[in-house]
Each structure stands twice: as C-alpha cells, then as structure tokens.
Design an enzyme around this catalytic site. Sequence first.
Site, PDB file in Angstrom:
ATOM      1  N   LYS A 150      -6.970   5.693  -7.849  1.00 36.13           N
ATOM      2  CA  LYS A 150      -6.572   4.699  -8.697  1.00 36.13           C
ATOM      3  C   LYS A 150      -6.746   5.213 -10.103  1.00 36.13           C
ATOM      4  O   LYS A 150      -7.607   6.021 -10.538  1.00 36.13           O
ATOM      5  CB  LYS A 150      -7.424   3.536  -8.597  1.00 36.13           C
ATOM      6  CG  LYS A 150      -7.285   2.865  -7.350  1.00 36.13           C
ATOM      7  CD  LYS A 150      -6.038   2.155  -6.751  1.00 36.13           C
ATOM      8  CE  LYS A 150      -6.018   1.503  -5.435  1.00 36.13           C
ATOM      9  NZ  LYS A 150      -4.754   1.207  -4.920  1.00 36.13           N
ATOM     10  N   HIS A 268       0.937   4.599   5.843  1.00 36.36           N
ATOM     11  CA  HIS A 268       0.794   3.241   4.965  1.00 36.36           C
ATOM     12  C   HIS A 268       1.875   2.176   5.374  1.00 36.36           C
ATOM     13  O   HIS A 268       3.104   2.573   5.319  1.00 36.36           O
ATOM     14  CB  HIS A 268       0.966   3.526   3.442  1.00 36.36           C
ATOM     15  CG  HIS A 268       0.501   2.542   2.549  1.00 36.36           C
ATOM     16  ND1 HIS A 268       1.360   1.305   2.407  1.00 36.36           N
ATOM     17  CD2 HIS A 268      -0.441   2.486   1.695  1.00 36.36           C
ATOM     18  CE1 HIS A 268       0.564   0.582   1.595  1.00 36.36           C
ATOM     19  NE2 HIS A 268      -0.556   1.246   1.054  1.00 36.36           N
TER      20      HIS A 268
END
EC number: 4.1.1.39
Length: 459
Positions: A150, A268
Amino acid sequence: DPDYAIKETDILALFRCTPQPGVDPVEAAAALAGESSTATWTVVWTDLLTACDLYRAKAYRVDPVPSTPDTYFCYVAYDIDLFEEGSLANLTASIIGNIFGFKAVKALRLEDMRFPVALLKTYQGPATGLIVERERMDKFGRPLLGATVKPKLGLSGKNYGRVVFEGLKGGLDFLKDDENINSQPFMRYRERFLYSMEGVNHAAALSGEVKGHYLNTTAATMEDMYERANFAKELGSIIVMIDLVIGYTAIQSMGKWSRDYDMILHLHRAGNSTYSRQKNHGMNFRVICKWMRMAGVDHIHAGTVVGKLEGDPLMIKGFYNTLLDFKSEVNLPEGLFFAQDWASLRKCVPVASGGIHCGQMHQLINYLGDDCVMQFGGGTIGHPDGIQSGATANRVALECMVLARNEGRDYVAEGPQILRDAAKSCGPLQTALDLWKDITFNYASTDTADFVETPTANV
C-alpha cells in the site's frame, strides 16, 4: 421432467429463479434448461436431425426458496457431451450465456454446480496445490502470512521494493501486488519486478526462510502476460499473480503455464462482486471457486468473515470447503446443494484479505483454519512504528494463537488475553493492539444462508 433419472456423468446446475408475475415457475425452469442447451424460441425442423432428447437439458426439480416469496430453486441436468473437454469458456457460454437476459424471469442466479468425475479429469486443476506449496515454503501447521503493498498505486519501484523487504524481514511469508498495479507510467513492470525480487532475496538471506512476492502479470494480451511471467521466473520468483478480470481462457492459459514452469499461481478475484454479491441475480461465489479450481489457480481470495468485504460466516465456510475438500457432501447451511467428488484435483488455497488486523487473530483462525493465506495489508503497512513492526506484530499474534490452540486452550474465548500476554514481550504487537483494538467490520451480509439463521461475525 420430474421423473428424469440423473446420470453420474451429468453436469448439474442450480438456479435461483424469480419469474415475472404470471409466469409458471415450472415453465420458467423448462425455458432455462432449453435456452442453455439446444432450444430457441420456436420449434425448428433441424431438431429432427439431432439426438435432441439426449442433448436437451432437463429441468428435473423446482422448489420454493424458504422465506422468499415468488422465488424458486430450479435444478437442471446437462448431458456431458454438450461441453468441450477442459474448456471453461465453452462451459460458461452455455450455463451463463443467454438465459440471464430472459424476459420471462425477473431475476436469475446460478447458485451451485456439480461436475462429474469424467469431466473434471479433463481439467488440469491447481498448478501447484497446497501440499507442494507448503513443502516449497517449508511452512507447516499454521496459515501462511502475507500483505498487500500500500498504497496500491503511485509508488516508485525503489520504494515499492523497500515495502516488500520490510514486510518480509518482519516475518511475513509473502508480499503481493494489488489487483490494479500492472505497468503504469509511474512504475513499469520490469522496474517493480526487479526491486521486489531484490527485497525478496535480501529478506530470505537475512531470515533463512523461503519468501515470495506475488508479481502481477495481468496485461492487455496473452503475449504480454507470458512475457511478464517469464521475466518473473527468470528473476527467481516462486509465484506470479493474475486478476479474475482477464477472463476464463486467459486464466486457464496461465494455469497451464504455471504447471509447465513449476510456479505458484495467485488469482485476485477483482470484479467478482459485480455479479456475485446480490442474492437474487448473478452467480454465487462458490461457483467461481469451483471454476477457478478447475482452471488451475493455486490461490483465490475467498473472504475473511470479519474484514471489510462481504462475507457471511456460513457462506465463507462453504467457499473454503469447496476449494480444499477432495470430496464434499450436501450442506445446505453452507450453500452446498450437491455432493462433489473432485477427482483428485489439487487443493486451491483460500486467501483472506481485506480489513483484517492482528487483534482479530483468534477469530480468523477459528473461522478459517490453517489452510489459508492471511493477508494484512493496512494491518501491516499502517503500523505506527513502520512496516517491519507491522509484519512482526502479525507473525507474533499468529504464532501465539496457534501455540495456544495446540496446547488445548479455548483460544476463541481467551483470544484477547492471549494477545495481551504475548504483547508484553513484543512491543510492535502491543502498539498494534493499542491502535486497532478489536475493530471489526460487522455489517449485515447480503448473501446469507437460506436454510438457517446466519450467525454473527463477532466472537
């Protein structure tokens, strides 16, 4: 045809159907069966040139959905010869092709499927599988630990690699790219791959543990994806990553590549909630789990129960069982409508990711078990003392909870105290517990069990 005798080689599908007012549910079920196999809107003379009775799908059962008026479970059987061997694209073109736009139905959802062993034997299954992955990672008796870098977008390659190194050095097994980081102007894929693998190799050398980073190879074309995957392998990566949005054929192609080159393949589930979240229309995520296990992926995000994303406890349990069991029985509370023999296809590892932190460790282990990857993105990168401290907090929380469980303690009830005791000798864990405490995203799920009252996600 309520008298239809189901064959072992039939593909079975269960649809949740809401007919338009005035449309008989049995007629709606028959129309769904016809349109998803051989029929069209009228009788055609060329039916006489085929074995139409064999190839036409059979709607064999219609049940009202409990506590949901005007909605029905429609069971449909398809002959195995209707489908090309080993092709998800062909399978889905029939099962979810035209019927979801039928005017005669107000809403339609594919809830579950059963695949015969004869068909499953034509699919590769997971490229590596849980057992080999544990051997490759040399990690046993606990969930694997990971984190997503992140912020998702905007980092330079060097700073990206630093995040990877800090997280792995702190005790995580994996770091990962997020779904939307590919090869943008601020960081091209080669730069990201090089710096990430530098971080992986440095952390592995310091810790003596096998480490990995999911390098996202998602791209515009298969040629580009193969180029990126081959570059990842050349750099020594043990795992590559793709997104669900690339499509079924591309997923199967990458599954085959991963098997050929002895790589772990992470998927994902980007985009799935556009059609899996609403209970009355689309498809249930358990069907996607089944298709992806057949297609050849080793990991798939499958929910956390206590995190920020949709996840009813019973439904999540059903997803995990679908990915891990070699044989499963009918379990209506968990949404499993059919018994399934997986024909020895390897286990696909569920991934728990999205809004989880070390203060929930007792809940996560209770709900999800050992055979999963727990990924703490914000719960690692957001630690006040830095990324390495965030990783250490998660690793210590996991190991103290697994130890308590193995000692026979009631780790679910004692979980908060177990964490507090461990934090006395681990400053990063104490800081994390002080910050996040017992925060849980406890919203009502939209996709819940039809046959029992859903349990709360809080322990």
